[in-house]
Write a protein that holds these residues in place. Sequence first.
Motif, PDB file in Angstrom:
ATOM      1  N   ALA A 182       0.716  -8.472   7.943  1.00 39.55           N
ATOM      2  CA  ALA A 182       1.200  -9.085   6.711  1.00 39.55           C
ATOM      3  C   ALA A 182       0.940 -10.586   6.629  1.00 39.55           C
ATOM      4  CB  ALA A 182       2.696  -8.822   6.567  1.00 39.55           C
TER       5      ALA A 182
ATOM      6  N   VAL B 135       6.193 -11.152  -0.133  1.00 37.64           N
ATOM      7  CA  VAL B 135       7.124 -10.040  -0.388  1.00 37.64           C
ATOM      8  C   VAL B 135       7.245  -9.200   0.884  1.00 37.64           C
ATOM      9  CG1 VAL B 135       5.244  -8.677  -1.454  1.00 37.64           C
ATOM     10  CG2 VAL B 135       7.623  -8.027  -1.851  1.00 37.64           C
ATOM     11  N   TYR B 136       8.460  -8.902   1.255  1.00 40.84           N
ATOM     12  CA  TYR B 136       8.724  -8.136   2.481  1.00 40.84           C
ATOM     13  C   TYR B 136       9.840  -7.119   2.243  1.00 40.84           C
ATOM     14  CZ  TYR B 136       5.808 -11.240   5.183  1.00 40.84           C
ATOM     15  OH  TYR B 136       4.728 -11.915   5.675  1.00 40.84           O
ATOM     16  N   VAL B 137       9.619  -5.935   2.757  1.00 41.28           N
ATOM     17  CA  VAL B 137      10.613  -4.867   2.617  1.00 41.28           C
ATOM     18  C   VAL B 137      10.999  -4.407   4.027  1.00 41.28           C
ATOM     19  CG1 VAL B 137      10.974  -2.516   1.733  1.00 41.28           C
ATOM     20  CG2 VAL B 137       9.616  -4.147   0.409  1.00 41.28           C
TER      21      VAL B 137
ATOM     22  N   ARG C 269      10.660   1.002   3.136  1.00 40.92           N
ATOM     23  CA  ARG C 269       9.333   0.936   2.499  1.00 40.92           C
ATOM     24  C   ARG C 269       8.986   2.247   1.817  1.00 40.92           C
ATOM     25  NH1 ARG C 269       6.342  -2.424   7.359  1.00 40.92           N
ATOM     26  NH2 ARG C 269       7.788  -4.179   7.218  1.00 40.92           N
ATOM     27  N   GLY C 270       8.220   2.134   0.733  1.00 38.77           N
ATOM     28  CA  GLY C 270       7.790   3.323   0.004  1.00 38.77           C
ATOM     29  C   GLY C 270       8.861   3.907  -0.890  1.00 38.77           C
ATOM     30  N   THR C 271       9.909   3.133  -1.162  1.00 41.32           N
ATOM     31  CA  THR C 271      10.995   3.654  -2.008  1.00 41.32           C
ATOM     32  C   THR C 271      11.202   2.795  -3.260  1.00 41.32           C
ATOM     33  OG1 THR C 271      12.739   2.379  -0.879  1.00 41.32           O
ATOM     34  CG2 THR C 271      12.192   4.545   0.053  1.00 41.32           C
ATOM     35  N   GLY C 272      10.231   1.964  -3.574  1.00 42.36           N
ATOM     36  CA  GLY C 272      10.320   1.182  -4.819  1.00 42.36           C
ATOM     37  C   GLY C 272      10.919  -0.206  -4.660  1.00 42.36           C
TER      38      GLY C 272
ATOM     39  N   GLY D 281       9.732  -2.856  -2.969  1.00 38.84           N
ATOM     40  CA  GLY D 281       8.721  -3.912  -3.116  1.00 38.84           C
ATOM     41  C   GLY D 281       8.426  -4.168  -4.583  1.00 38.84           C
ATOM     42  N   ARG D 282       8.300  -3.090  -5.332  1.00 42.71           N
ATOM     43  CA  ARG D 282       8.058  -3.233  -6.774  1.00 42.71           C
ATOM     44  C   ARG D 282       9.242  -3.940  -7.444  1.00 42.71           C
ATOM     45  NH1 ARG D 282       5.370  -0.531 -11.172  1.00 42.71           N
ATOM     46  NH2 ARG D 282       4.330   1.014  -9.866  1.00 42.71           N
TER      47      ARG D 282
ATOM     48  N   ASN E 233      -4.300  -4.355   4.746  1.00 46.48           N
ATOM     49  CA  ASN E 233      -2.902  -4.159   4.346  1.00 46.48           C
ATOM     50  C   ASN E 233      -2.851  -3.334   3.054  1.00 46.48           C
ATOM     51  OD1 ASN E 233      -0.183  -4.265   3.795  1.00 46.48           O
ATOM     52  ND2 ASN E 233       0.022  -6.477   4.129  1.00 46.48           N
TER      53      ASN E 233
ATOM     54  N   PRO F 205      -0.735  -0.970   1.918  1.00 44.52           N
ATOM     55  CA  PRO F 205       0.495  -0.909   1.133  1.00 44.52           C
ATOM     56  C   PRO F 205       0.636  -2.115   0.213  1.00 44.52           C
ATOM     57  CG  PRO F 205       0.946  -0.336   3.417  1.00 44.52           C
ATOM     58  CD  PRO F 205      -0.472  -0.810   3.373  1.00 44.52           C
ATOM     59  N   SER F 206       0.325  -3.301   0.745  1.00 44.71           N
ATOM     60  CA  SER F 206       0.465  -4.509  -0.056  1.00 44.71           C
ATOM     61  C   SER F 206      -0.554  -4.522  -1.201  1.00 44.71           C
ATOM     62  CB  SER F 206       0.276  -5.728   0.850  1.00 44.71           C
ATOM     63  OG  SER F 206       0.450  -6.894   0.111  1.00 44.71           O
TER      64      SER F 206
ATOM     65  N   LYS G 224      -1.912  -2.011  -2.629  1.00 45.51           N
ATOM     66  CA  LYS G 224      -1.527  -0.976  -3.608  1.00 45.51           C
ATOM     67  C   LYS G 224      -0.366  -1.489  -4.463  1.00 45.51           C
ATOM     68  CE  LYS G 224      -4.107   2.723  -2.964  1.00 45.51           C
ATOM     69  NZ  LYS G 224      -4.511   2.957  -1.626  1.00 45.51           N
ATOM     70  N   LEU G 225       0.658  -2.004  -3.802  1.00 47.43           N
ATOM     71  CA  LEU G 225       1.810  -2.517  -4.554  1.00 47.43           C
ATOM     72  C   LEU G 225       1.363  -3.579  -5.552  1.00 47.43           C
ATOM     73  CD1 LEU G 225       4.818  -3.314  -5.174  1.00 47.43           C
ATOM     74  CD2 LEU G 225       4.675  -4.830  -3.199  1.00 47.43           C
TER      75      LEU G 225
ATOM     76  N   LYS H 186      -0.403  -2.309  -8.501  1.00 46.51           N
ATOM     77  CA  LYS H 186       0.523  -1.606  -9.405  1.00 46.51           C
ATOM     78  C   LYS H 186       1.354  -2.579 -10.238  1.00 46.51           C
ATOM     79  CE  LYS H 186      -0.250   2.745  -8.421  1.00 46.51           C
ATOM     80  NZ  LYS H 186       0.327   3.839  -7.702  1.00 46.51           N
TER      81      LYS H 186
HETATM   82  C1  LIG Z   1       3.722  -4.187   1.156  1.00 44.54           C
HETATM   83  C2  LIG Z   1       5.180  -3.817   0.917  1.00 44.54           C
HETATM   84  C3  LIG Z   1       5.910  -5.073   0.414  1.00 44.54           C
HETATM   85  C4  LIG Z   1       5.235  -2.715  -0.152  1.00 44.54           C
HETATM   86  O1  LIG Z   1       6.576  -2.514  -0.536  1.00 44.54           O
HETATM   87  P1  LIG Z   1       7.185  -1.061  -0.773  1.00 44.54           P
HETATM   88  O2  LIG Z   1       8.621  -1.203  -1.118  1.00 44.54           O
HETATM   89  O3  LIG Z   1       6.868  -0.182   0.373  1.00 44.54           O
HETATM   90  O4  LIG Z   1       6.365  -0.573  -2.058  1.00 44.54           O
HETATM   91  P2  LIG Z   1       6.955   0.320  -3.223  1.00 44.54           P
HETATM   92  O5  LIG Z   1       7.699   1.476  -2.663  1.00 44.54           O
HETATM   93  O6  LIG Z   1       7.683  -0.550  -4.214  1.00 44.54           O
HETATM   94  O7  LIG Z   1       5.608   0.860  -3.878  1.00 44.54           O
HETATM   95  C5  LIG Z   1       4.998   0.202  -5.002  1.00 44.54           C
HETATM   96  C6  LIG Z   1       3.701   0.921  -5.321  1.00 44.54           C
HETATM   97  O8  LIG Z   1       2.761   0.689  -4.262  1.00 44.54           O
HETATM   98  C7  LIG Z   1       2.317   1.927  -3.723  1.00 44.54           C
HETATM   99  N1  LIG Z   1       2.375   1.891  -2.258  1.00 44.54           N
HETATM  100  C8  LIG Z   1       3.298   1.247  -1.492  1.00 44.54           C
HETATM  101  N2  LIG Z   1       3.054   1.508  -0.190  1.00 44.54           N
HETATM  102  C9  LIG Z   1       1.964   2.301  -0.156  1.00 44.54           C
HETATM  103  C10 LIG Z   1       1.235   2.903   0.902  1.00 44.54           C
HETATM  104  N3  LIG Z   1       1.599   2.740   2.180  1.00 44.54           N
HETATM  105  N4  LIG Z   1       0.155   3.652   0.593  1.00 44.54           N
HETATM  106  C11 LIG Z   1      -0.211   3.845  -0.705  1.00 44.54           C
HETATM  107  N5  LIG Z   1       0.462   3.309  -1.762  1.00 44.54           N
HETATM  108  C12 LIG Z   1       1.530   2.555  -1.474  1.00 44.54           C
HETATM  109  C13 LIG Z   1       3.321   2.964  -4.156  1.00 44.54           C
HETATM  110  O9  LIG Z   1       2.690   4.200  -4.356  1.00 44.54           O
HETATM  111  C14 LIG Z   1       3.916   2.420  -5.421  1.00 44.54           C
HETATM  112  O10 LIG Z   1       3.229   2.856  -6.551  1.00 44.54           O
HETATM  113  P3  LIG Z   1       3.999   3.829  -7.594  1.00 44.54           P
HETATM  114  O11 LIG Z   1       5.290   3.141  -7.924  1.00 44.54           O
HETATM  115  O12 LIG Z   1       3.076   3.968  -8.736  1.00 44.54           O
HETATM  116  O13 LIG Z   1       4.234   5.078  -6.835  1.00 44.54           O
HETATM  117  C15 LIG Z   1       5.870  -3.274   2.201  1.00 44.54           C
HETATM  118  O14 LIG Z   1       5.095  -2.224   2.720  1.00 44.54           O
HETATM  119  C16 LIG Z   1       6.070  -4.331   3.280  1.00 44.54           C
HETATM  120  O15 LIG Z   1       7.095  -5.008   3.318  1.00 44.54           O
HETATM  121  N6  LIG Z   1       5.079  -4.476   4.190  1.00 44.54           N
HETATM  122  C17 LIG Z   1       5.154  -5.475   5.252  1.00 44.54           C
HETATM  123  C18 LIG Z   1       5.094  -6.881   4.717  1.00 44.54           C
HETATM  124  C19 LIG Z   1       3.840  -7.147   3.915  1.00 44.54           C
HETATM  125  O16 LIG Z   1       2.762  -6.679   4.223  1.00 44.54           O
HETATM  126  N7  LIG Z   1       4.021  -7.954   2.863  1.00 44.54           N
HETATM  127  C20 LIG Z   1       2.950  -8.324   1.965  1.00 44.54           C
HETATM  128  C21 LIG Z   1       2.330  -9.596   2.438  1.00 44.54           C
HETATM  129  S1  LIG Z   1       1.198 -10.175   1.204  1.00 44.54           S
END
Ligand SMILES: CC(C)(COP(=O)(O)OP(=O)(O)OC[C@H]1O[C@@H](n2cnc3c(N)ncnc32)[C@H](O)[C@@H]1OP(=O)(O)O)[C@@H](O)C(=O)NCCC(=O)NCCS
Length: 181
Positions: A42, A99-101, A106-109, A111-112, A138, A140-141, A143-144, A147
């Motif tokens: 991250a 942004v950090y979850v 994670r994956g429960t909305g 971050g959004r 990264n 997940p980041s 993708k978020l 979105k």
């Molecule tokens: C990146 C991060 C903030 C995402 O937050 P999250 O709460 O898991 O994401 P959400 O559940 O809100 O998902 C938001 C969207 O992203 C997508 N998404 C999130 N994680 C995903 C994954 N691992 N793979 C694919 N899509 C993903 C979801 O499908 C969702 O889309 P949808 O609402 O249309 O279904 C979280 O994984 C995190 O804290 N990671 C570590 C810290 C980090 O990397 N921070 C970013 C630094 S720039």
Amino acid sequence: MTRARVANVEDALAIARIYCAAADRRTARAEDYNEGIADRLATFETEPRTADDITRGLRERAQRWPTVVVEREGRVIAWASASEYRARACYAGVAEFSVYVAREARGTGAGRAAMDALVSECEGRGIWKLLSRVFPENEPSRKLLAKVGFREVGTYRRHGRLDGEWRDTVIVERLIGEAAR
Ligand SMILES: CC(C)(COP(=O)(O)OP(=O)(O)OC[C@H]1O[C@@H](n2cnc3c(N)ncnc32)[C@H](O)[C@@H]1OP(=O)(O)O)[C@@H](O)C(=O)NCCC(=O)NCCS
């Protein structure tokens, strides 16, 4: 119930746990250390931060640069914050964000929810652009951020070194408020 709100200094411990470090360096154990930092996915940050560091940051910056937290069942599970991009006047409305979850949320909305709240808070303060850099791997980041309306501008190659390894970063931006209209 999930709700987002502006952070205050009482949230510093929860923010530090999610981002960073144990609240007290003297009692810090490896597993308490920054969930975000420890992943090496991250951030270039390698130094754990204490709740005191976070408190100081909130006190010094909160008036201009917002931090928001997401609570679920009364517990802080995520945060997002904006900070100064450059000191020059022309960039006064440009903010970098993080942004950090919490891992288990994670994956429960969350971050959004954190990003939506941060954007809305920044718009209210006249900020016109949010930007950040994300490690290419990264997913997940990326993708978020896609979105919630961020555009990938390009990739900085070999932008920094982490644990002795070159790391690229993807630049992301989103126009908000007046600039988005
Ligand atoms: C990146 C991060 C903030 C995402 O937050 P999250 O709460 O898991 O994401 P959400 O559940 O809100 O998902 C938001 C969207 O992203 C997508 N998404 C999130 N994680 C995903 C994954 N691992 N793979 C694919 N899509 C993903 C979801 O499908 C969702 O889309 P949808 O609402 O249309 O279904 C979280 O994984 C995190 O804290 N990671 C570590 C810290 C980090 O990397 N921070 C970013 C630094 S720039």
